[in-house]
Motif scaffolding. Structure first.
Motif, PDB file in Angstrom:
ATOM      1  N   LEU A 168      28.797  -6.657   0.576  1.00  0.00           N
ATOM      2  CA  LEU A 168      27.569  -6.449   1.334  1.00  0.00           C
ATOM      3  C   LEU A 168      27.481  -4.985   1.773  1.00  0.00           C
ATOM      4  N   HIS A 169      26.266  -4.442   1.731  1.00  0.00           N
ATOM      5  CA  HIS A 169      26.005  -3.094   2.207  1.00  0.00           C
ATOM      6  C   HIS A 169      24.914  -3.210   3.276  1.00  0.00           C
ATOM      7  N   ASP A 170      25.347  -3.426   4.514  1.00  0.00           N
ATOM      8  CA  ASP A 170      24.390  -3.636   5.604  1.00  0.00           C
ATOM      9  C   ASP A 170      23.560  -2.382   5.832  1.00  0.00           C
ATOM     10  N   GLN A 171      22.254  -2.557   6.031  1.00  0.00           N
ATOM     11  CA  GLN A 171      21.323  -1.446   6.145  1.00  0.00           C
ATOM     12  C   GLN A 171      20.788  -1.259   7.570  1.00  0.00           C
ATOM     13  N   PHE A 172      20.130  -2.265   8.087  1.00  0.00           N
ATOM     14  CA  PHE A 172      19.509  -2.207   9.413  1.00  0.00           C
ATOM     15  C   PHE A 172      19.686  -3.553  10.104  1.00  0.00           C
ATOM     16  N   GLU A 173      19.657  -3.514  11.434  1.00  0.00           N
ATOM     17  CA  GLU A 173      19.728  -4.764  12.199  1.00  0.00           C
ATOM     18  C   GLU A 173      18.533  -5.656  11.937  1.00  0.00           C
ATOM     19  N   THR A 174      17.379  -5.059  11.623  1.00  0.00           N
ATOM     20  CA  THR A 174      16.159  -5.827  11.385  1.00  0.00           C
ATOM     21  C   THR A 174      15.327  -5.169  10.291  1.00  0.00           C
ATOM     22  N   LEU A 175      14.496  -5.986   9.633  1.00  0.00           N
ATOM     23  CA  LEU A 175      13.531  -5.444   8.680  1.00  0.00           C
ATOM     24  C   LEU A 175      12.506  -4.585   9.413  1.00  0.00           C
ATOM     25  N   ARG A 176      12.162  -4.966  10.627  1.00  0.00           N
ATOM     26  CA  ARG A 176      11.217  -4.182  11.431  1.00  0.00           C
ATOM     27  C   ARG A 176      11.705  -2.744  11.574  1.00  0.00           C
ATOM     28  N   GLU A 177      12.988  -2.555  11.887  1.00  0.00           N
ATOM     29  CA  GLU A 177      13.534  -1.216  12.051  1.00  0.00           C
ATOM     30  C   GLU A 177      13.592  -0.474  10.724  1.00  0.00           C
ATOM     31  N   MET A 178      13.919  -1.166   9.657  1.00  0.00           N
ATOM     32  CA  MET A 178      13.965  -0.519   8.348  1.00  0.00           C
ATOM     33  C   MET A 178      12.591   0.031   7.971  1.00  0.00           C
ATOM     34  N   LEU A 179      11.553  -0.765   8.148  1.00  0.00           N
ATOM     35  CA  LEU A 179      10.208  -0.340   7.770  1.00  0.00           C
ATOM     36  C   LEU A 179       9.696   0.760   8.691  1.00  0.00           C
ATOM     37  N   ALA A 180       9.917   0.619   9.991  1.00  0.00           N
ATOM     38  CA  ALA A 180       9.443   1.623  10.941  1.00  0.00           C
ATOM     39  C   ALA A 180      10.174   2.949  10.731  1.00  0.00           C
ATOM     40  N   PHE A 235       8.230   6.338   9.705  1.00  0.00           N
ATOM     41  CA  PHE A 235       8.354   7.522  10.558  1.00  0.00           C
ATOM     42  C   PHE A 235       8.841   8.717   9.744  1.00  0.00           C
ATOM     43  N   LEU A 236       9.857   8.484   8.907  1.00  0.00           N
ATOM     44  CA  LEU A 236      10.429   9.568   8.118  1.00  0.00           C
ATOM     45  C   LEU A 236       9.405  10.138   7.137  1.00  0.00           C
ATOM     46  N   SER A 237       8.659   9.266   6.466  1.00  0.00           N
ATOM     47  CA  SER A 237       7.733   9.715   5.429  1.00  0.00           C
ATOM     48  C   SER A 237       6.422  10.256   5.981  1.00  0.00           C
ATOM     49  N   PHE A 238       5.882   9.578   7.001  1.00  0.00           N
ATOM     50  CA  PHE A 238       4.513   9.879   7.413  1.00  0.00           C
ATOM     51  C   PHE A 238       4.390  10.615   8.744  1.00  0.00           C
ATOM     52  N   ARG A 239       5.473  10.738   9.494  1.00  0.00           N
ATOM     53  CA  ARG A 239       5.443  11.534  10.724  1.00  0.00           C
ATOM     54  C   ARG A 239       6.317  12.770  10.552  1.00  0.00           C
ATOM     55  N   LEU A 240       7.610  12.570  10.437  1.00  0.00           N
ATOM     56  CA  LEU A 240       8.527  13.708  10.331  1.00  0.00           C
ATOM     57  C   LEU A 240       8.271  14.517   9.062  1.00  0.00           C
ATOM     58  N   GLY A 261       0.818  -1.204   0.000  1.00  0.00           N
ATOM     59  CA  GLY A 261       0.000   0.000   0.000  1.00  0.00           C
ATOM     60  C   GLY A 261       0.855   1.257   0.000  1.00  0.00           C
ATOM     61  N   PRO A 262       0.533   2.245   0.835  1.00  0.00           N
ATOM     62  CA  PRO A 262       1.288   3.506   0.860  1.00  0.00           C
ATOM     63  C   PRO A 262       2.732   3.339   1.337  1.00  0.00           C
ATOM     64  N   LEU A 263       3.062   2.200   1.937  1.00  0.00           N
ATOM     65  CA  LEU A 263       4.424   1.974   2.417  1.00  0.00           C
ATOM     66  C   LEU A 263       5.374   1.504   1.316  1.00  0.00           C
ATOM     67  N   ALA A 264       4.870   1.236   0.132  1.00  0.00           N
ATOM     68  CA  ALA A 264       5.699   0.709  -0.944  1.00  0.00           C
ATOM     69  C   ALA A 264       6.859   1.640  -1.276  1.00  0.00           C
ATOM     70  N   TYR A 265       8.017   1.053  -1.557  1.00  0.00           N
ATOM     71  CA  TYR A 265       9.203   1.813  -1.946  1.00  0.00           C
ATOM     72  C   TYR A 265       9.166   2.069  -3.461  1.00  0.00           C
ATOM     73  N   PRO A 266       9.708   3.196  -3.922  1.00  0.00           N
ATOM     74  CA  PRO A 266       9.619   3.536  -5.350  1.00  0.00           C
ATOM     75  C   PRO A 266      10.196   2.476  -6.285  1.00  0.00           C
ATOM     76  N   SER A 267      11.353   1.900  -5.939  1.00  0.00           N
ATOM     77  CA  SER A 267      12.004   0.960  -6.866  1.00  0.00           C
ATOM     78  C   SER A 267      12.255  -0.416  -6.264  1.00  0.00           C
TER      79      SER A 267
END
Length: 251
Positions: free
Chosen positions: A128-140, A144-149, A60-66
């Motif tokens: 490897l290009h490590d992003q986040f410790e968890t998928l939960r943190e990546m999505l949250a 937060f960045l898009s829909f709160r801040l 839904g609205p959480l989808a990433y552009p690419s």
């Protein structure tokens, strides 16, 4: 399937933060989830199971552009031999940007909080290009960045620095004393904080041990609120505060 534990906290955060999500997200079928688990060669992280049951067909609205996180796209990548099954890495999102085709993988040998590390690499391997410790943190973090801040009238970006490692272990009690709550539990490389008039996200590069620097994005109703909070952090702790950018720019 009702959400439980950490997934319940995540579900509540997303549903109240992302308008229209409940009407637009759509989960995978049990068969698709079973196929992905067979490709992984081990039980899927509990959070990924939750993610697929809620958003494995549409974010839904959480989808990433690419980035395509759908179960159908993941299974197609394996069926088309774009990636091959690996005992450690599981593809969870396909990157369609041909200029930078780094796909998103789970590192299943790095579990954390009923989830696992998220990394990026080329389909056939490589650095490897490590992003986040968890998928939960990546999505949250992204929500937060898009829909709160991103919806707040005033924002600023900068860094918190400390002579000691693990900035968030010093920041957490401070933010709590200022009336902020943490909507989901996070590790030492990512932090989310909110109260009625402000919200903040922090993150740092993954490494063996937490570093003494965290980047932050802070949002609120006005610059005065943000300046007051950052001043309180600087004066009541050993953390050094540096603001690099205000949005909109201050006069």
């Amino acid at each position: 399937m009702p959400a439980q534990g950490l997934e319940l906290e995540m579900e509540e955060l997303l549903l109240r933060s992302v308008p229209g999500l409940a009407e637009q997200w759509k989960g995978s079928t049990p068969d698709e989830i079973a196929q992905i688990e067979r490709l992984a060669g081990r039980p899927l992280p509990p959070f990924y199971n939750w993610f697929l049951t809620r958003m494995g067909q549409s974010m839904g609205p959480l989808a990433y552009p690419s980035l395509d996180f759908s179960a159908q796209r993941v299974l197609a990548c394996y069926a088309e031999k774009l990636v091959v099954p690996h005992p450690r890495f599981l593809l969870i999102a396909h990157e369609s940007d041909e200029m930078m085709p780094l796909h998103v993988f789970y590192d299943l040998d790095a579990p954390a909080r009923s989830d696992a590390r998220v990394t990026k690499r080329h389909a056939r391997g490589g650095e490897l290009h490590d992003q986040f410790e968890t998928l939960r943190e990546m999505l949250a973090w992204g929500a937060f960045l898009s829909f709160r801040l991103g919806k707040m009238p005033q924002q600023c970006e900068g860094i918190f620095a400390s002579d000691e490692p693990d900035v968030l272990s010093r920041l957490d009690p401070l933010m709590s004393s200022f009336g902020f709550t943490k909507p989901i539990p996070t590790g030492p490389f990512c932090g989310l904080y909110e109260r009625s008039d402000a919200a903040m996200i922090c993150n740092s590069t993954l490494r063996e041990k937490p570093a003494g620097i965290q980047t932050f994005t802070l949002g609120g109703e006005n610059a005065g609120t943000l300046r007051k909070l950052l001043g309180e952090i600087a004066t009541t702790s050993s953390l050094k505060v540096e603001v690099d950018e205000w949005t909109p720019a201050l006069e």
